[in-house]
Design a protein around this motif. Structure first.
Motif, PDB file in Angstrom:
ATOM      1  N   ALA A 154     -14.210  -4.334   4.461  1.00  0.00           N
ATOM      2  CA  ALA A 154     -14.067  -2.944   4.898  1.00  0.00           C
ATOM      3  C   ALA A 154     -12.598  -2.620   5.664  1.00  0.00           C
ATOM      4  O   ALA A 154     -12.285  -1.720   5.674  1.00  0.00           O
ATOM      5  CB  ALA A 154     -15.326  -2.531   5.812  1.00  0.00           C
ATOM      6  N   HIS A 155     -12.160  -3.746   6.185  1.00  0.00           N
ATOM      7  CA  HIS A 155     -10.931  -3.653   6.957  1.00  0.00           C
ATOM      8  C   HIS A 155      -9.678  -3.083   5.745  1.00  0.00           C
ATOM      9  O   HIS A 155      -8.963  -2.585   6.144  1.00  0.00           O
ATOM     10  CB  HIS A 155     -10.733  -4.971   7.528  1.00  0.00           C
ATOM     11  CG  HIS A 155     -11.358  -5.011   8.946  1.00  0.00           C
ATOM     12  ND1 HIS A 155     -12.534  -5.458   8.455  1.00  0.00           N
ATOM     13  CD2 HIS A 155     -11.181  -5.046  10.183  1.00  0.00           C
ATOM     14  CE1 HIS A 155     -13.354  -5.763   9.915  1.00  0.00           C
ATOM     15  NE2 HIS A 155     -12.328  -5.554  10.809  1.00  0.00           N
ATOM     16  N   VAL A 156     -10.036  -4.042   4.821  1.00  0.00           N
ATOM     17  CA  VAL A 156      -8.832  -3.607   3.717  1.00  0.00           C
ATOM     18  C   VAL A 156      -9.129  -2.059   3.318  1.00  0.00           C
ATOM     19  O   VAL A 156      -7.884  -1.349   3.094  1.00  0.00           O
ATOM     20  CB  VAL A 156      -9.023  -4.596   2.357  1.00  0.00           C
ATOM     21  CG1 VAL A 156      -8.036  -4.196   1.270  1.00  0.00           C
ATOM     22  CG2 VAL A 156      -9.074  -6.039   2.810  1.00  0.00           C
ATOM     23  N   VAL A 157     -10.328  -1.639   2.958  1.00  0.00           N
ATOM     24  CA  VAL A 157     -10.432  -0.399   2.622  1.00  0.00           C
ATOM     25  C   VAL A 157     -10.071   0.568   3.844  1.00  0.00           C
ATOM     26  O   VAL A 157      -9.329   1.819   3.506  1.00  0.00           O
ATOM     27  CB  VAL A 157     -12.103   0.102   2.621  1.00  0.00           C
ATOM     28  CG1 VAL A 157     -12.391   1.579   2.261  1.00  0.00           C
ATOM     29  CG2 VAL A 157     -12.448  -0.799   1.345  1.00  0.00           C
ATOM     30  N   ALA A 158     -10.196   0.338   5.130  1.00  0.00           N
ATOM     31  CA  ALA A 158      -9.579   1.027   6.152  1.00  0.00           C
ATOM     32  C   ALA A 158      -8.188   1.215   6.245  1.00  0.00           C
ATOM     33  O   ALA A 158      -7.413   2.362   6.368  1.00  0.00           O
ATOM     34  CB  ALA A 158     -10.101   0.550   7.435  1.00  0.00           C
ATOM     35  N   VAL A 159      -7.542   0.122   6.048  1.00  0.00           N
ATOM     36  CA  VAL A 159      -6.058  -0.196   5.877  1.00  0.00           C
ATOM     37  C   VAL A 159      -5.638   0.830   4.671  1.00  0.00           C
ATOM     38  O   VAL A 159      -4.460   1.714   4.920  1.00  0.00           O
ATOM     39  CB  VAL A 159      -5.670  -1.529   5.670  1.00  0.00           C
ATOM     40  CG1 VAL A 159      -4.149  -1.496   5.227  1.00  0.00           C
ATOM     41  CG2 VAL A 159      -5.614  -2.326   6.758  1.00  0.00           C
ATOM     42  N   ASP A 160      -6.323   0.591   3.440  1.00  0.00           N
ATOM     43  CA  ASP A 160      -5.872   1.582   2.216  1.00  0.00           C
ATOM     44  C   ASP A 160      -5.855   3.040   2.664  1.00  0.00           C
ATOM     45  O   ASP A 160      -5.060   3.893   2.303  1.00  0.00           O
ATOM     46  CB  ASP A 160      -6.690   1.174   1.212  1.00  0.00           C
ATOM     47  CG  ASP A 160      -6.668  -0.115   0.550  1.00  0.00           C
ATOM     48  OD1 ASP A 160      -5.639  -0.768   0.799  1.00  0.00           O
ATOM     49  OD2 ASP A 160      -7.412  -0.415  -0.296  1.00  0.00           O
ATOM     50  N   ARG A 161      -7.069   3.431   3.417  1.00  0.00           N
ATOM     51  CA  ARG A 161      -7.332   4.909   3.695  1.00  0.00           C
ATOM     52  C   ARG A 161      -6.140   5.205   4.577  1.00  0.00           C
ATOM     53  O   ARG A 161      -5.943   6.240   4.083  1.00  0.00           O
ATOM     54  CB  ARG A 161      -8.721   4.747   4.623  1.00  0.00           C
ATOM     55  CG  ARG A 161      -9.099   6.282   4.939  1.00  0.00           C
ATOM     56  CD  ARG A 161     -10.345   6.184   5.484  1.00  0.00           C
ATOM     57  NE  ARG A 161     -10.740   7.086   6.172  1.00  0.00           N
ATOM     58  CZ  ARG A 161     -11.524   8.026   5.744  1.00  0.00           C
ATOM     59  NH1 ARG A 161     -11.783   8.062   4.190  1.00  0.00           N
ATOM     60  NH2 ARG A 161     -11.862   9.280   6.324  1.00  0.00           N
ATOM     61  N   MET A 162      -5.791   4.560   5.437  1.00  0.00           N
ATOM     62  CA  MET A 162      -4.578   5.101   6.244  1.00  0.00           C
ATOM     63  C   MET A 162      -3.492   5.119   5.526  1.00  0.00           C
ATOM     64  O   MET A 162      -2.577   6.179   5.623  1.00  0.00           O
ATOM     65  CB  MET A 162      -4.463   4.291   7.625  1.00  0.00           C
ATOM     66  CG  MET A 162      -5.660   4.662   8.512  1.00  0.00           C
ATOM     67  SD  MET A 162      -5.534   3.761  10.182  1.00  0.00           S
ATOM     68  CE  MET A 162      -5.895   1.958   9.606  1.00  0.00           C
ATOM     69  N   ILE A 163      -3.123   4.091   4.838  1.00  0.00           N
ATOM     70  CA  ILE A 163      -1.664   4.115   4.186  1.00  0.00           C
ATOM     71  C   ILE A 163      -1.660   4.978   3.157  1.00  0.00           C
ATOM     72  O   ILE A 163      -0.591   5.671   2.859  1.00  0.00           O
ATOM     73  CB  ILE A 163      -1.520   2.835   3.463  1.00  0.00           C
ATOM     74  CG1 ILE A 163      -1.296   1.750   4.639  1.00  0.00           C
ATOM     75  CG2 ILE A 163      -0.349   2.878   2.594  1.00  0.00           C
ATOM     76  CD1 ILE A 163      -1.003   0.168   4.074  1.00  0.00           C
ATOM     77  N   SER A 164      -2.639   5.506   2.433  1.00  0.00           N
ATOM     78  CA  SER A 164      -2.766   6.366   1.362  1.00  0.00           C
ATOM     79  C   SER A 164      -2.797   7.686   2.090  1.00  0.00           C
ATOM     80  O   SER A 164      -2.886   8.778   1.046  1.00  0.00           O
ATOM     81  CB  SER A 164      -3.681   6.101   0.366  1.00  0.00           C
ATOM     82  OG  SER A 164      -5.128   6.523   0.976  1.00  0.00           O
ATOM     83  N   GLY A 165      -3.098   7.886   3.311  1.00  0.00           N
ATOM     84  CA  GLY A 165      -3.023   9.337   3.810  1.00  0.00           C
ATOM     85  C   GLY A 165      -4.484   9.901   3.621  1.00  0.00           C
ATOM     86  O   GLY A 165      -4.742  11.458   3.721  1.00  0.00           O
ATOM     87  N   ALA A 166      -5.569   9.051   3.336  1.00  0.00           N
ATOM     88  CA  ALA A 166      -6.805   9.701   3.444  1.00  0.00           C
ATOM     89  C   ALA A 166      -7.646   9.973   4.331  1.00  0.00           C
ATOM     90  O   ALA A 166      -8.935  10.340   4.442  1.00  0.00           O
ATOM     91  CB  ALA A 166      -7.454   9.029   2.377  1.00  0.00           C
ATOM     92  N   SER A 167      -7.199   9.580   5.786  1.00  0.00           N
ATOM     93  CA  SER A 167      -7.979   9.551   6.832  1.00  0.00           C
ATOM     94  C   SER A 167      -8.345  11.194   7.153  1.00  0.00           C
ATOM     95  O   SER A 167      -7.426  12.031   6.788  1.00  0.00           O
ATOM     96  CB  SER A 167      -7.134   9.214   8.184  1.00  0.00           C
ATOM     97  OG  SER A 167      -6.606   7.808   7.892  1.00  0.00           O
ATOM     98  N   ALA A 168      -9.539  11.492   7.733  1.00  0.00           N
ATOM     99  CA  ALA A 168     -10.003  12.777   7.804  1.00  0.00           C
ATOM    100  C   ALA A 168      -9.374  13.291   9.163  1.00  0.00           C
ATOM    101  O   ALA A 168      -9.198  14.670   9.344  1.00  0.00           O
ATOM    102  CB  ALA A 168     -11.605  12.863   7.947  1.00  0.00           C
ATOM    103  N   SER A 169      -9.071  12.200  10.100  1.00  0.00           N
ATOM    104  CA  SER A 169      -8.481  12.539  11.465  1.00  0.00           C
ATOM    105  C   SER A 169      -7.533  11.449  11.724  1.00  0.00           C
ATOM    106  O   SER A 169      -7.765  10.408  11.285  1.00  0.00           O
ATOM    107  CB  SER A 169      -9.502  12.990  12.304  1.00  0.00           C
ATOM    108  OG  SER A 169     -10.114  12.054  12.834  1.00  0.00           O
ATOM    109  N   PRO A 170      -6.984  11.516  12.821  1.00  0.00           N
ATOM    110  CA  PRO A 170      -5.909  10.440  13.423  1.00  0.00           C
ATOM    111  C   PRO A 170      -6.583   9.355  13.881  1.00  0.00           C
ATOM    112  O   PRO A 170      -6.372   8.156  13.861  1.00  0.00           O
ATOM    113  CB  PRO A 170      -4.801  11.071  14.179  1.00  0.00           C
ATOM    114  CG  PRO A 170      -4.990  12.418  13.955  1.00  0.00           C
ATOM    115  CD  PRO A 170      -6.351  13.018  13.433  1.00  0.00           C
ATOM    116  N   PHE A 171      -7.765   9.856  14.385  1.00  0.00           N
ATOM    117  CA  PHE A 171      -8.700   8.573  15.160  1.00  0.00           C
ATOM    118  C   PHE A 171     -10.117   8.971  14.706  1.00  0.00           C
ATOM    119  O   PHE A 171     -10.576   9.596  14.793  1.00  0.00           O
ATOM    120  CB  PHE A 171      -8.779   8.951  16.489  1.00  0.00           C
ATOM    121  CG  PHE A 171      -9.598   7.774  17.456  1.00  0.00           C
ATOM    122  CD1 PHE A 171      -9.074   6.507  17.273  1.00  0.00           C
ATOM    123  CD2 PHE A 171     -10.724   8.084  18.096  1.00  0.00           C
ATOM    124  CE1 PHE A 171      -9.974   5.411  17.954  1.00  0.00           C
ATOM    125  CE2 PHE A 171     -11.382   7.027  18.760  1.00  0.00           C
ATOM    126  CZ  PHE A 171     -11.016   5.833  18.684  1.00  0.00           C
TER     127      PHE A 171
END
Ligand code: NAD
Ligand code: WQD
Length: 339
Positions: A242-259
């Motif tokens: 899940a941590h790898v997925v979280a890192v990928d999510r932020m790097i790829s700009g897929a976060s729904a919000s900054p926090f």
């Protein structure tokens, strides 16, 4: 892509480093070895066929951490595991816990700000919910007044992150872990509790291998089907992924919000007796246990609503309780063989 993993020689950190490296990330570990061993880096290299960088550093020391960040090549993100985690110890030494857990976070955030490192994954805990009024517990469920300085550091850390992220344009994902257990399939890395374990699963495996005479089951008069307390146990490798997925999510700009905040559990609750019975089944060992009084401060039952993490992260914990207990047992046996 280069990721700094603080606390990367620790239990969850080491498994996460393996998953990151297997996905092609470059990893640098920063750890002061206060609750782990440098040999873990060798074990990671054995699993992955290449070595993460390792820096022995106390992240709660401001100048040391500043120098560390100044000497780093470009970092694309940080996973911040480094913290003290023993609830009981935190009751006895609250200042030590506040110092270590908060100073290390502040120093890492300062490093991110100064060196324009945009992404952070933070290790939070289901302990922030206390005993929830409604189960399963959702990310939007209220954070209850902390029962321990340790739990309080997680609540405070989340608040520090909420404000800092906004002011400095950082992206953060706080992951609220439920009860991580088990070990890597290779049995080369796993949990290494120092002294007498506080947590259930290492206590079970240490009792079965003969290091402890008996497991105390803390209370069988809870309002649960068999009277013993219920938790959401999650395999440490599922958690690491899940941590790898979280890192990928932020790097790829897929976060729904900054926090963002996600629960990491399986969504299933198991009682202490169910955990013991699963262990006995997969190991073929009869466990010596006895029922004793409740442990002060324990919640009765808690398990996660994981639907938000499943949907948004596209991640789901896959391992069953039996698989978790078997991997914990294989790890305990591997440790015994090394002695
Ligand atoms: P761990 O003790 O195995 O790993 C933490 C690592 O951080 C250790 O290697 C330790 O040496 C290092 N560390 C501590 N203080 C440091 C400092 N000032 N500078 C550098 N390194 C430092 O613990 P873990 O179980 O892997 O937990 C990792 C994180 O997950 C922690 O933040 C913990 O609070 C959180 N968490 C753990 C659990 C759990 O049940 N294991 C549950 C919820 C949240
Ligand atoms: C699980 C169950 C015990 C030991 C702790 C932290 C929490 C989080 C996860 C970091 C409980 C019972 C245990 C034993 C027992 N960590 N038990 N005999 O208490 O759910 O959570 O770790 O964030 O903050 O508090 O985990 O493994 O200690 O206990 O009967 O010898 O096993 O009473 O019901 P817990 P645990």
């Amino acid at each position: 892509m280069r990721i700094l993993v603080t606390g990367g020689t620790g239990y969850i950190g080491s498994h996460t480093v393996v998953e990151l490296m297997e996905q092609g990330y470059e990893v640098v570990i920063a750890d002061n070895l206060s609750n782990s061993h440098a040999e873990v880096v060798d074990r990671i290299a054995e699993i992955c066929g290449r070595r993460p960088e390792f820096c022995k550093i106390d992240l709660a020391a401001r100048d040391e951490t500043r120098d560390f960040f100044a000497a780093q090549q470009k970092l694309d993100g940080i996973i911040h595991f480094a913290a003290f985690k023993a609830v009981g110890e935190s009751m006895l030494e609250p200042l030590r816990y506040y110092r270590n857990n908060l100073d290390s976070l502040l120093n890492v955030l300062e490093g991110m700000k100064e060196h324009h490192i945009p992404n952070l994954v933070f290790s939070s805990s289901c302990t922030v919910y206390g005993q929830p009024d409604e189960l399963p517990v959702r990310e939007t469920s209220p954070v209850k007044e902390a029962w321990s300085p340790y739990g309080n550091t997680k609540q405070m850390s989340e608040q520090i992150l909420r404000f800092t992220v906004e002011a400095h344009g950082l992206k953060t994902i706080a992951l609220r872990y439920f009860n991580p257990i088990g070990a890597h399939a290779s049995a080369l890395i796993g949990e290494l509790p120092l002294g007498v374990p506080n947590n259930l699963v290492p206590f079970i495996t240490q009792t079965a291998i003969g290091l402890r005479p008996v497991l105390n089951v803390f209370g069988n008069d809870y309002d649960t089907p068999d009277g013993t307390a219920i938790r959401d146990y999650i395999h440490v490798v599922d958690l690491a992924k899940a941590h790898v997925v979280a890192v990928d999510r932020m790097i790829s700009g897929a976060s729904a919000s900054p926090f963002e905040i996600f629960n990491l559990g399986t969504g299933n609750g198991f009682s202490v007796l169910e955990v013991i019975h699963s262990f006995e089944k997969v190991s073929g060992e009869k466990l010596n246990y006895r029922i004793v009084d409740r442990r002060p401060g324990d919640v009765e039952k808690v398990w996660a609503d994981t639907s938000y993490a499943n949907r948004e992260l596209g991640w789901k914990a896959g391992k069953s309780l039996d698989e978790m207990m078997l991997s914990a047992w294989n790890w305990e046996k591997a440790l015994a063989n090394k002695k």
